[in-house]
Motif scaffolding. Sequence first.
Motif, PDB file in Angstrom:
ATOM      1  N   VAL A  79      -1.627  14.187   0.237  1.00  0.00           N
ATOM      2  CA  VAL A  79      -1.797  13.346  -0.948  1.00  0.00           C
ATOM      3  C   VAL A  79      -2.366  11.988  -0.540  1.00  0.00           C
ATOM      4  O   VAL A  79      -2.313  11.606   0.637  1.00  0.00           O
ATOM      5  CB  VAL A  79      -0.459  13.148  -1.688  1.00  0.00           C
ATOM      6  N   PRO A  80      -2.932  11.239  -1.489  1.00  0.00           N
ATOM      7  CA  PRO A  80      -3.440   9.901  -1.161  1.00  0.00           C
ATOM      8  C   PRO A  80      -2.342   8.983  -0.643  1.00  0.00           C
ATOM      9  O   PRO A  80      -1.150   9.268  -0.745  1.00  0.00           O
ATOM     10  CB  PRO A  80      -3.993   9.407  -2.503  1.00  0.00           C
ATOM     11  N   GLY A  98     -10.552   5.426   6.415  1.00  0.00           N
ATOM     12  CA  GLY A  98      -9.302   5.351   5.660  1.00  0.00           C
ATOM     13  C   GLY A  98      -9.132   6.487   4.677  1.00  0.00           C
ATOM     14  O   GLY A  98      -8.010   6.868   4.345  1.00  0.00           O
ATOM     15  N   THR A  99     -10.230   7.046   4.205  1.00  0.00           N
ATOM     16  CA  THR A  99     -10.159   8.144   3.238  1.00  0.00           C
ATOM     17  C   THR A  99      -9.968   9.495   3.917  1.00  0.00           C
ATOM     18  O   THR A  99      -8.999  10.215   3.652  1.00  0.00           O
ATOM     19  CB  THR A  99     -11.431   8.179   2.375  1.00  0.00           C
ATOM     20  N   PHE A 100     -10.876   9.850   4.825  1.00  0.00           N
ATOM     21  CA  PHE A 100     -10.896  11.224   5.324  1.00  0.00           C
ATOM     22  C   PHE A 100      -9.894  11.469   6.455  1.00  0.00           C
ATOM     23  O   PHE A 100      -9.411  12.599   6.610  1.00  0.00           O
ATOM     24  CB  PHE A 100     -12.313  11.602   5.737  1.00  0.00           C
ATOM     25  N   ALA A 106      -9.124  13.632  -3.240  1.00  0.00           N
ATOM     26  CA  ALA A 106      -7.985  14.527  -3.038  1.00  0.00           C
ATOM     27  C   ALA A 106      -8.000  15.717  -3.985  1.00  0.00           C
ATOM     28  O   ALA A 106      -7.391  16.756  -3.689  1.00  0.00           O
ATOM     29  CB  ALA A 106      -6.673  13.760  -3.199  1.00  0.00           C
ATOM     30  N   ILE A 107      -8.685  15.606  -5.102  1.00  0.00           N
ATOM     31  CA  ILE A 107      -8.807  16.736  -6.020  1.00  0.00           C
ATOM     32  C   ILE A 107      -9.442  17.930  -5.309  1.00  0.00           C
ATOM     33  O   ILE A 107      -9.129  19.090  -5.597  1.00  0.00           O
ATOM     34  CB  ILE A 107      -9.613  16.332  -7.263  1.00  0.00           C
ATOM     35  N   LEU A 130      -7.545   3.548  -1.792  1.00  0.00           N
ATOM     36  CA  LEU A 130      -6.641   4.290  -2.670  1.00  0.00           C
ATOM     37  C   LEU A 130      -7.412   4.995  -3.789  1.00  0.00           C
ATOM     38  O   LEU A 130      -7.125   6.146  -4.122  1.00  0.00           O
ATOM     39  CB  LEU A 130      -5.604   3.336  -3.274  1.00  0.00           C
ATOM     40  N   THR A 131      -8.394   4.313  -4.355  1.00  0.00           N
ATOM     41  CA  THR A 131      -9.145   4.897  -5.455  1.00  0.00           C
ATOM     42  C   THR A 131      -9.985   6.082  -4.988  1.00  0.00           C
ATOM     43  O   THR A 131      -9.982   7.153  -5.603  1.00  0.00           O
ATOM     44  CB  THR A 131     -10.050   3.834  -6.103  1.00  0.00           C
ATOM     45  N   VAL A 132     -10.715   5.900  -3.895  1.00  0.00           N
ATOM     46  CA  VAL A 132     -11.557   6.984  -3.386  1.00  0.00           C
ATOM     47  C   VAL A 132     -10.693   8.167  -2.956  1.00  0.00           C
ATOM     48  O   VAL A 132     -11.031   9.330  -3.222  1.00  0.00           O
ATOM     49  CB  VAL A 132     -12.433   6.491  -2.220  1.00  0.00           C
TER      50      VAL A 132
END
Length: 312
Positions: free
Chosen positions: A269-270, A234-236, A300-301, A293-295
């Motif tokens: 963006v997230p 879900g993140t990458f 994303a920075i 969402l948090t990770v």
Amino acid sequence: MQTTMQMILDALLPVILITALGLGLARINLVTGEQWRGIERLAYFILFPAIIVETVARADFSEIPALGLGAALIGAILIVTVALLAVQPLLAARFKVSGPAFTSIYQGVARWNSFIALALIGEMIGATGLALLAVAMIAMIPMLNVLSVLILSRYAGGSAPTLKRIGLDLVRNPFIVSTLLGLALNLLGNPLPAPVMDSVHQIGLASLPIGILCVGASLDLSALRRPGAALLIGTFARLLVMPALVAGLCHLIGVTGDALLAGVIATAVPSASASYLLAAQMGGDHRLMAEILTVQTVVAILTIPLCLAVLV
């Protein structure tokens, strides 16, 4: 790149800090569980729809490659949707990803935080960027909300949705209704009186901080120390695969310049804070959604500057 990094930090750090505030408020019980549910409903039915109506209604779509950019964004969404549905049985069998967890993976990968995108595009492109972002909203928001509702109905509901259930879910979805209303107002020349639109604007201003506070309040930090397949996918897939797909489709279609930059930002963006609200309302894995969402927001920075350097 230092200037770009500063712009990204300016947009992302407030999101991180507000998420932390929501976590702190929940831990000290200043706002209780049932009170958070009421705040979630307020954001879901009123605050987020207000900002969607205003942004779409006031957008200037002249002299921008709306069709090309829209086609690239829609194409990327369809590719990701088909790919995730294809691997869903494998995720369930190999990694024990439940139906509700799969819906959070889907929303985490496919949806986007238009508020962070607004901040970045406004800084980097200006007024033209805001019009391009409105194109992205019109292209993506209705489709993403329809697909998200359908996938939640199917995988969080435990059975294939009937046509009646699908229809009711879509008719009741405030994000779909608000996008269509904003588009209608745009086509009609935004006939609403200025005080009405100013009121809509003021209501919409509350959507981002309140939505992110709800995300922080639901967060279980202990789960972040044991990231599983669902959290990593879900993140990458969101932060790297989606912008690469859009950039490739933009080059294929012939979309360049500011429109290409806007497309990459919109998909780098997230995911949307509203994804958590939708998951909570429709039986999805809202805790996993909050973790994704948090990770994403923290990672994303690093990934947004990477995407801009490589893809634009």
